[in-house]
Scaffold this active site. Sequence first.
Site, short mmCIF file in Angstrom:
data_model
loop_
_atom_site.label_atom_id
_atom_site.label_comp_id
_atom_site.label_asym_id
_atom_site.label_seq_id
_atom_site.Cartn_x
_atom_site.Cartn_y
_atom_site.Cartn_z
CE1 TYR A 301 -4.31 1.52 0.72
CE2 TYR A 301 -2.91 3.15 1.76
CZ TYR A 301 -4.13 2.78 1.23
OH TYR A 301 -5.18 3.67 1.24
CE1 TYR A 351 -5.22 5.34 -1.44
CE2 TYR A 351 -7.26 6.56 -1.59
CZ TYR A 351 -6.31 5.92 -0.83
OH TYR A 351 -6.44 5.87 0.54
#
Lengths: 393, 138
Positions: A301, A351
């Site tokens: 991430y 994202y």
Amino acid sequence: MTGRRTLARGAASIVGAGCTEFSRRAGRTELQLACESITAALDDAGMAAADVDGIVSYTVDPVEETELVRSVGFEEINFSARIPYGGGGSVGVLQHAAAAVASGAAEVVVAYRAIRARSGASRFGSAKTAPSPTSGHSGTTAMQWCMPFGVLTPASWMALNSVRYMHEFGVESADFGRAVVQLREYAATNPAAWGYQNPITLDEHQESRWIVEPCIHLLDCCQETDGSVALVITGSQRAADLPHTPVRIGTASTAGLFEQEIASDHYRPDLSVMDGTVALGRRLFEDAGFSRDDIDVALIYDAFSPILLMQLEGLGFCGFGEAKDFIADGSLALDGSLPTNTNGGLIGEGYIHGLNLVLEAVRQLRGTAVNQVADARTAVISASRTGAILTLD
Amino acid sequence: MAADAPIRPSPTVTDDSAVFWDAAAECRLVAQRCAGCGRLRHPPRPMCPACSSLEVEIAELSGQGTLYSYAILHHPQHPAFEYPVIAALVDLEEGVRLLSCLTDVSKDDVRIGMPVHAHFVPTADGPLIPVFRPSEDL
């Protein structure tokens, strides 16, 4: 703590994956985006909506279960769950789906995230002085202690940790930049990516304006994106009869430590180490019995580049403070020791709050990634406090 | 401060957090101290995580601390603040950490480990909140 438990190894598999396009303006609601990605994932799995009896998403996802059920046409839901910790919880959908399947609470679970981070009511990274209406019950209480002081954005929350990390280990902005250059190199060959055909140099990284000095330039930030990703999870026995090679959830875990927050851990003693990720790494590897040497590809991430380095260290792929050298050695490249974020990551591809990293892991293990790791059989996915190991074995 | 200078939003006060903000409104910096085991805690919360006591006392804090970390915020900008905002994590000498911001210092002079001291500034609806400046400037 003794007697830590891990999921039954490989009991559940990802059998379908789908997504919408990733864009800056989807021009349609999150509900519609979710419907589209879920339908694509079910088609991919060779299943129909009526096969689904479980649904899992994030606490911050705006799509209501009731509206989703009546839109997609699910007939009877036996299990639903939402995961806290914002994007840090993104891989937790796999843990909940696998646990539901392993326990018999559900037979076929859809995990989804639908987001309009760019064109929605407020941009995801914008400066807000109150938690958004959709963010309650997801770890946002800590933000009331930030907002009167002007600490209003995810970048600012994470930066307080990142600056301490830089101070402790002598890390410089260019060290983050070298990771970003690699991510943008991957994105440049990924037609789905925001950074498609647009690689950057380290100089361009260094010359991009400060978002937060001295740790986050503009090019260290993920791109607010509109889109949706969905995955279909079922028991590994049933998975064997479906069209695609099943991607087994080898293990999946959550590490929620004392004093952790949604996008920071400001009150933990040592912020130079992402110790939630240390705990996660211990659970994925030591507790579940996987070896770091078995990992062919990593998806980590990267809302902002500093947390990519800190997770590489926390997961144990290099020593504390050594991620800068690990990256400078080319480890994250396709021919490196740990090809990482091969879709370009959240920084290079877009994202979708982390779930597009799970999608990329599935593609890698199916052998269909645009930047394919040769013979990839095992992938690790980390969202700092939730993570999983996916495997063909 | 000029009359039209940006002014920061007032804190969101809840039943759990009021102990801190109400004291700040009187230029006092406080933390909860567990009446059961004596442990200080911040942010305030109803139960002591060490001994499960629900009994609390209020501990007055000196406002002296050291800068544990900082971040110089340039973008995005909110009209309620002057930029760059220098966000700060301050380790107070009594052993609790506060998230706040620094004033009265150039961004180029900010150093982790520097001694800092609390002072109080107004917010939009009037209540004061604690921010920090380098101790040398006192």
